[in-house]
Design an enzyme around this catalytic site. Structure first.
Site, short mmCIF file in Angstrom:
data_model
loop_
_atom_site.label_atom_id
_atom_site.label_comp_id
_atom_site.label_asym_id
_atom_site.label_seq_id
_atom_site.Cartn_x
_atom_site.Cartn_y
_atom_site.Cartn_z
N ALA A 1 -2.83 0.11 7.20
CA ALA A 1 -4.18 -0.44 7.46
C ALA A 1 -5.20 0.48 6.82
CB ALA A 1 -4.43 -0.55 8.96
N LYS B 1 -7.89 -4.59 6.80
CA LYS B 1 -6.90 -4.47 5.73
C LYS B 1 -7.41 -5.13 4.47
CE LYS B 1 -2.60 -5.23 6.74
NZ LYS B 1 -2.31 -4.03 5.90
N GLY C 1 0.83 -1.20 0.00
CA GLY C 1 0.00 0.00 0.00
C GLY C 1 0.86 1.26 0.00
N GLU D 1 -0.47 -10.65 3.35
CA GLU D 1 -0.16 -9.80 4.50
C GLU D 1 -0.41 -10.55 5.80
OE1 GLU D 1 -2.74 -6.48 3.73
OE2 GLU D 1 -1.09 -5.34 2.85
N GLY E 1 -7.62 -3.24 1.37
CA GLY E 1 -8.08 -2.26 0.39
C GLY E 1 -7.35 -2.38 -0.95
O1 LIG Z 1 -4.28 -4.61 0.72
C1 LIG Z 1 -3.67 -3.59 1.05
C2 LIG Z 1 -3.24 -3.36 2.47
O2 LIG Z 1 -4.12 -3.95 3.39
C3 LIG Z 1 -2.91 -1.92 2.85
O3 LIG Z 1 -2.15 -1.98 4.01
C4 LIG Z 1 -4.08 -1.10 3.19
O4 LIG Z 1 -5.00 -1.17 2.15
C5 LIG Z 1 -3.66 0.37 3.46
O5 LIG Z 1 -3.18 0.93 2.28
P1 LIG Z 1 -2.74 2.49 2.27
O6 LIG Z 1 -1.52 2.60 3.14
O7 LIG Z 1 -2.43 2.78 0.82
O8 LIG Z 1 -3.90 3.31 2.80
#
Ligand SMILES: O=C[C@H](O)[C@H](O)[C@H](O)COP(=O)(O)O
Length: 218
Positions: A83, A94, A29, A103, A96
């Site tokens: 997250a 988690k 992410g 993970e 997204g």
């Molecule tokens: O699948 C993606 C992961 O769980 C990411 O850690 C989560 O979506 C957070 O992503 P970001 O740091 O881009 O908000």
């Protein structure tokens, strides 16, 4: 500070939890990317990293950081990842970015889970962010019906195939007060590979980027 600057600040702050000469577990992410970019400053002091996604592998390699297969590693002192939501018990939603399964696997191996997030991710009750569930494609409709019985409003994430070749269902409308119980209930649905509730394996430390600086919650 804007959101990107907050993410960069927590990415740098997480270096404090990376021991010299270790192999570090790395998430996926935009916030995890900030950590990877900061980790590059430790390149000569660590052995390398284990990643949770092809995207993070590519970013690690772009910095010249050696990448190890998880099966070749029997000890990970720390896993650093973002997250989508996190509560004050350090339980998370988690997935997204559709990387939840790998993970969860790397986080399970690691001794310490350091979550890095900007202040927008801290919530009182999990569930405003739709809960991602990784599903075997042939089970999509059956799993969706079971998720409705659990009080959710499932939505198929069109056009997304995970690194494991599966699909994602995002569950809207949940207000998650018993995260451990719901994580287990969803895991028991036949056809579910992983769900994005990280309650059984919550974070040990949250580094939260705020306008007043990086706050540490444990
Ligand atoms: O699948 C993606 C992961 O769980 C990411 O850690 C989560 O979506 C957070 O992503 P970001 O740091 O881009 O908000």
């Amino acid at each position: 500070m804007n959101q990107d600057e907050l993410k960069q600040a927590v990415g740098r702050a997480a270096l404090e939890y990376v021991p010299d000469n270790c192999i570090v577990g790395v998430g996926t992410g935009s916030t995890a990317n900030c950590f990877i970019d900061a980790l590059a400053t430790m390149k000569g002091r660590i052995q390398g990293a284990v990643s949770s996604s092809e995207a993070s592998v590519a970013r690690l390699k772009s910095h010249g950081i050696p990448v190890f297969e998880l099966n070749t590693v029997d000890h990970l002192p720390v896993y650093v990842d973002g997250a989508d939501e996190i509560n004050r018990q350090l339980q998370m939603i988690k997935g997204g970015g559709a990387a939840l399964t790998r993970e969860k696997i790397v986080a399970a191996v690691a001794e310490q889970f350091i979550c890095i997030a900007d202040e927008s991710k801290l919530v009182d009750v999990l569930g405003k962010f739709p809960l991602p569930v990784e599903v075997i494609p042939m089970a999509r409709s059956y799993v969706a019906r079971q998720l409705v019985k659990l009080g959710g409003h499932p939505a198929y994430r069109e056009g997304v195939i995970t690194d494991n070749g599966n699909i994602i269902i995002d569950v809207h409308g949940l207000r998650i007060s018993e995260a451990n119980k719901l994580e287990s209930q969803i895991n028991e649905i036949v056809g579910v590979v992983t769900n994005g509730l990280f309650a059984h394996r919550r974070a040990d430390v949250l580094l939260l980027g705020t306008s007043k600086g990086v706050q540490t919650l444990k």
